[in-house]
Structure formats: structure tokens, C-alpha cells
Motif scaffolding. Structure first.
Motif, PDB file in Angstrom:
ATOM      1  N   LYS A 176     -72.390  -5.816 -53.149  1.00 15.34           N
ATOM      2  CA  LYS A 176     -72.231  -7.212 -52.746  1.00 15.34           C
ATOM      3  C   LYS A 176     -71.769  -7.341 -51.302  1.00 15.34           C
ATOM      4  CE  LYS A 176     -67.861  -7.267 -55.277  1.00 15.34           C
ATOM      5  NZ  LYS A 176     -67.094  -7.900 -56.345  1.00 15.34           N
ATOM      6  N   VAL A 177     -72.131  -8.475 -50.716  1.00 18.02           N
ATOM      7  CA  VAL A 177     -71.691  -8.843 -49.376  1.00 18.02           C
ATOM      8  C   VAL A 177     -70.239  -9.295 -49.479  1.00 18.02           C
ATOM      9  CG1 VAL A 177     -72.012 -10.498 -47.490  1.00 18.02           C
ATOM     10  CG2 VAL A 177     -74.012  -9.485 -48.617  1.00 18.02           C
ATOM     11  N   LEU A 178     -69.408  -8.831 -48.556  1.00 17.57           N
ATOM     12  CA  LEU A 178     -68.000  -9.231 -48.532  1.00 17.57           C
ATOM     13  C   LEU A 178     -67.732 -10.048 -47.278  1.00 17.57           C
ATOM     14  CD1 LEU A 178     -66.265  -5.878 -49.611  1.00 17.57           C
ATOM     15  CD2 LEU A 178     -67.038  -7.766 -51.060  1.00 17.57           C
ATOM     16  N   ASP A 179     -66.588 -10.721 -47.263  1.00 15.72           N
ATOM     17  CA  ASP A 179     -66.159 -11.441 -46.065  1.00 15.72           C
ATOM     18  C   ASP A 179     -64.724 -11.029 -45.744  1.00 15.72           C
ATOM     19  OD1 ASP A 179     -64.440 -12.963 -47.719  1.00 15.72           O
ATOM     20  OD2 ASP A 179     -65.940 -14.537 -47.954  1.00 15.72           O
ATOM     21  N   GLU A 180     -64.126 -11.704 -44.782  1.00 13.61           N
ATOM     22  CA  GLU A 180     -62.801 -11.287 -44.308  1.00 13.61           C
ATOM     23  C   GLU A 180     -61.725 -11.317 -45.387  1.00 13.61           C
ATOM     24  OE1 GLU A 180     -63.334 -15.633 -43.033  1.00 13.61           O
ATOM     25  OE2 GLU A 180     -64.578 -13.842 -43.084  1.00 13.61           O
ATOM     26  N   ALA A 209     -60.798  -7.308 -40.835  1.00 14.13           N
ATOM     27  CA  ALA A 209     -61.042  -8.726 -41.145  1.00 14.13           C
ATOM     28  C   ALA A 209     -62.000  -9.339 -40.126  1.00 14.13           C
ATOM     29  CB  ALA A 209     -59.722  -9.497 -41.179  1.00 14.13           C
ATOM     30  N   ASP A 210     -61.795  -9.044 -38.845  1.00 19.73           N
ATOM     31  CA  ASP A 210     -62.683  -9.560 -37.801  1.00 19.73           C
ATOM     32  C   ASP A 210     -64.101  -9.013 -37.972  1.00 19.73           C
ATOM     33  OD1 ASP A 210     -60.628 -11.022 -36.647  1.00 19.73           O
ATOM     34  OD2 ASP A 210     -60.269  -9.587 -35.022  1.00 19.73           O
ATOM     35  N   LEU A 211     -64.198  -7.729 -38.268  1.00 23.30           N
ATOM     36  CA  LEU A 211     -65.508  -7.104 -38.450  1.00 23.30           C
ATOM     37  C   LEU A 211     -66.246  -7.714 -39.643  1.00 23.30           C
ATOM     38  CD1 LEU A 211     -67.490  -4.945 -37.494  1.00 23.30           C
ATOM     39  CD2 LEU A 211     -66.251  -3.287 -38.897  1.00 23.30           C
ATOM     40  N   LEU A 212     -65.543  -7.906 -40.743  1.00 25.37           N
ATOM     41  CA  LEU A 212     -66.158  -8.527 -41.922  1.00 25.37           C
ATOM     42  C   LEU A 212     -66.595  -9.957 -41.631  1.00 25.37           C
ATOM     43  CD1 LEU A 212     -63.813  -7.091 -44.669  1.00 25.37           C
ATOM     44  CD2 LEU A 212     -66.291  -6.760 -44.568  1.00 25.37           C
ATOM     45  N   ALA A 213     -65.803 -10.690 -40.859  1.00 25.15           N
ATOM     46  CA  ALA A 213     -66.179 -12.064 -40.493  1.00 25.15           C
ATOM     47  C   ALA A 213     -67.448 -12.064 -39.643  1.00 25.15           C
ATOM     48  CB  ALA A 213     -65.029 -12.757 -39.754  1.00 25.15           C
ATOM     49  N   LYS A 214     -67.547 -11.142 -38.701  1.00 26.15           N
ATOM     50  CA  LYS A 214     -68.750 -11.037 -37.852  1.00 26.15           C
ATOM     51  C   LYS A 214     -69.961 -10.638 -38.692  1.00 26.15           C
ATOM     52  CE  LYS A 214     -66.200  -9.867 -33.710  1.00 26.15           C
ATOM     53  NZ  LYS A 214     -65.627  -8.777 -32.935  1.00 26.15           N
ATOM     54  N   GLU A 215     -69.783  -9.677 -39.575  1.00 23.84           N
ATOM     55  CA  GLU A 215     -70.888  -9.246 -40.427  1.00 23.84           C
ATOM     56  C   GLU A 215     -71.339 -10.376 -41.356  1.00 23.84           C
ATOM     57  OE1 GLU A 215     -69.705  -4.498 -40.532  1.00 23.84           O
ATOM     58  OE2 GLU A 215     -69.146  -5.784 -42.213  1.00 23.84           O
TER      59      GLU A 215
END
Length: 184
Positions: free
Chosen positions: A13-17, A52-58
Motif C-alpha cells: 500500500k501507498v503510505l503518507d507522512e 515524514a517529509d519524504l513520504l509527503a513528497k512521495e
């Protein structure tokens, strides 16, 4: 809507921050194991804020259909990240192609999880995203990764010399390709 893929033993699954702590745990747990196969990382990479920043960008790239990073979980342990697979450099139109990268937890290697996950992600790329071609570039010394690609049906299309800078060194990569022959 975030895709959730299911295979026999896995959930992808796709995750977020909001999942940064889970991803950081995976990254820290596998720091030494993944080091020979990944770009040189700064110490900042191994912090909660960075993840967290990387996940938000992704996640932002996912919403634009530019990148699909799917995090891997065993159905038996649905709260522990055991790997990730990334479809990147996605080009639609006449090319309909992307690059695939993947990594797995040291404790989960050698059990067929990545082969199962790559097959599920390839099906998603072909039948949900409508792509025609998936390219994976793998260092010749990464025998386990080559074996995964070959088991799923990727074929050797050539060698790219000094292709990617991995852990501070320019490395050759074998160019592996999987094509969707059923798409017109």
C-alpha cells in the motif's frame, strides 16, 4: 484513492507522512543491510522528520500519477513494514513505461516475498496503470535481486556502464525489462 494490493501473503500500500514512524523503523533496522545497494544517505535521512517529509513528497507524486511507492507488509504482521517497491519515471503516451526499484527487510529475504510483491506490482502497472514496459536496473553482483526479476519474467536487455551512484561509487547495472505483451 490509495491503491492496496493483495497477494497470497502480502499487503502492498501507498503510505503518507502519518506512517513515518513505521518507515523510519524499517530504515533504521535495515541501515547496514541496505547500504551496499542504495545511494549514500545523510544522517538526516535516518530521522522521523526526514521520513515524514519524504513520504509527503512521495504521496504528492502519487496523486499526480508520477510515482507509485508501495510499502510491503506480511498479512500475518500487518503493522510492520518489510519492504518497498517503487514505480518511478512513469511516462504515459507513446512510451507507457516506468522504472521499478525494490528493497526488502533483511529478516524477510530469501522467502519469496519480493518475487510475490514484484509480480503483484507488475500486474498493477500493466492492468491498472496501462503501462507497456517496466525497467529494472540491477547491479550484476546483486544476485538475489536479479533472481527476483528473472522469476517474474524480466529479461536481460543490456548493461549500462557506470549507470547509478550507489553508496558513493558509480556502478554498472544490468538493464532488465518486463513487457506487457497483451496491451495494444
Amino acid at each position: 484513492m490509495k491503491p492496496i494490493l493483495h497477494s497470497e501473503r502480502l499487503v502492498l500500500k501507498v503510505l503518507d507522512e502519518s506512517n513515518a514512524a513505521d518507515v523510519l523503523e524499517f530504515v533504521l533496522r535495515n541501515k547496514e543491510f541496505l547500504e551496499p545497494w542504495e545511494p549514500k544517505r545523510s544522517e538526516e535521512y535516518y530521522t522521523l522528520d526526514y521520513q515524514a517529509d519524504l513520504l509527503a513528497k512521495e504521496y504528492s507524486q502519487f496523486r499526480k500519477r508520477e510515482l507509485y511507492k508501495l510499502w510491503m507488509f506480511r498479512k500475518e504482521e500487518p503493522d510492520q513494514v518489510i519492504g518497498s517497491l517503487t514505480l518511478s519515471n512513469i511516462v504515459y503516451g507513446v512510451f507507457q513505461s516506468c522504472h521499478l526499484g525494490y528493497r526488502i527487510d533483511q529478516s524477510a529475504q530469501g522467502r519469496g516475498f519480493m518475487t510475490e510483491a514484484v509480480a503483484a506490482v507488475a500486474d498493477y502497472a500493466f492492468y491498472e496503470l496501462g503501462l507497456h514496459r517496466i525497467e529494472a536496473n540491477i547491479m550484476p553482483r546483486n544476485k538475489a535481486s536479479l533472481k527476483v526479476a528473472e522469476k517474474v519474467g524480466f529479461y536481460h536487455e543490456g548493461v549500462a556502464l557506470n549507470f547509478l551512484r550507489i553508496n558513493g561509487v558509480w556502478e554498472d547495472h544490468i538493464h532488465m525489462v518486463l513487457r506487457n505483451e497483451r496491451i495494444e
